[in-house]
Motif scaffolding. Structure first.
Motif, mmCIF file in Angstrom:
data_model
loop_
_atom_site.group_PDB
_atom_site.id
_atom_site.type_symbol
_atom_site.label_atom_id
_atom_site.label_comp_id
_atom_site.label_asym_id
_atom_site.label_seq_id
_atom_site.Cartn_x
_atom_site.Cartn_y
_atom_site.Cartn_z
ATOM 1 N N SER A 97 0.711 -0.772 -0.508
ATOM 2 C CA SER A 97 -0.586 0.149 0.253
ATOM 3 C C SER A 97 0.796 1.119 0.246
ATOM 4 C CB SER A 97 -1.258 0.167 1.002
ATOM 5 O OG SER A 97 -0.195 0.274 2.483
ATOM 6 N N GLU A 98 1.301 1.145 0.555
ATOM 7 C CA GLU A 98 2.649 2.128 0.904
ATOM 8 C C GLU A 98 3.524 2.468 -0.858
ATOM 9 O OE1 GLU A 98 5.501 2.719 4.353
ATOM 10 O OE2 GLU A 98 4.538 2.435 5.124
ATOM 11 N N LEU A 99 4.294 1.274 -1.362
ATOM 12 C CA LEU A 99 4.626 1.307 -2.498
ATOM 13 C C LEU A 99 3.468 2.268 -3.712
ATOM 14 C CD1 LEU A 99 7.275 0.794 -4.409
ATOM 15 C CD2 LEU A 99 6.213 -1.261 -4.036
ATOM 16 N N SER A 100 2.717 1.804 -3.434
ATOM 17 C CA SER A 100 1.683 2.127 -4.660
ATOM 18 C C SER A 100 1.652 3.889 -4.147
ATOM 19 C CB SER A 100 0.324 1.328 -5.308
ATOM 20 O OG SER A 100 -0.377 1.830 -4.007
ATOM 21 N N GLY A 101 1.395 3.999 -3.341
ATOM 22 C CA GLY A 101 1.420 5.709 -2.638
ATOM 23 C C GLY A 101 2.490 6.528 -3.130
ATOM 24 N N ASP A 102 3.542 5.715 -2.827
ATOM 25 C CA ASP A 102 5.033 6.565 -3.350
ATOM 26 C C ASP A 102 5.264 6.528 -5.073
ATOM 27 O OD1 ASP A 102 5.688 6.437 -1.150
ATOM 28 O OD2 ASP A 102 7.440 4.753 -0.853
ATOM 29 N N VAL A 103 4.504 5.611 -5.937
ATOM 30 C CA VAL A 103 4.784 5.866 -7.022
ATOM 31 C C VAL A 103 3.662 6.866 -8.032
ATOM 32 C CG1 VAL A 103 3.992 4.490 -9.095
ATOM 33 C CG2 VAL A 103 5.239 3.867 -7.391
ATOM 34 N N ALA A 104 2.348 6.256 -7.435
ATOM 35 C CA ALA A 104 1.696 8.257 -7.243
ATOM 36 C C ALA A 104 2.176 8.916 -7.474
ATOM 37 C CB ALA A 104 0.079 7.451 -6.546
ATOM 38 N N ASN A 105 2.565 9.421 -5.998
ATOM 39 C CA ASN A 105 3.382 10.166 -5.583
ATOM 40 C C ASN A 105 4.690 11.111 -6.561
ATOM 41 O OD1 ASN A 105 1.859 11.131 -3.915
ATOM 42 N ND2 ASN A 105 3.318 10.318 -1.961
ATOM 43 N N ALA A 106 5.016 10.396 -7.316
ATOM 44 C CA ALA A 106 6.439 10.621 -8.179
ATOM 45 C C ALA A 106 6.290 10.938 -9.279
ATOM 46 C CB ALA A 106 7.094 9.257 -8.291
#
Length: 75
Positions: free
Chosen positions: A66-75
């Motif tokens: 869940s944190e990884l997908s959020g980080d990708v979205a923020n990138a």
């Protein structure tokens, strides 16, 4: 730092360093210790500990998906 004494069967072929690495890698995997703290428990440098994590099947980066997908979205 706390000191723990364990009684290990005589026939078990592991030394103190291996046991320290097992405990440290598991606590790191569970998120209970940081990389630096786990390395200290194992009696290793951060770099040496990080290099050995793979042999214990522990990823060096331990993030929930869940944190990884959020980080990708923020990138």
């Amino acid at each position: 730092m706390k000191v723990l004494t364990l009684n290990i069967p005589d026939g078990l072929d592991v030394d103190n360093q291996q046991l320290a690495m097992l405990v440290a890698s598991r606590l790191y995997e569970l998120g209970k210790l940081s990389l630096g703290q786990a390395a200290e428990v194992a009696g290793l440098t951060k770099r040496a500990f990080a290099e050995l994590l793979g042999s214990y099947d522990v990823p060096i980066f331990n993030f929930p998906a869940s944190e990884l997908s959020g980080d990708v979205a923020n990138a």
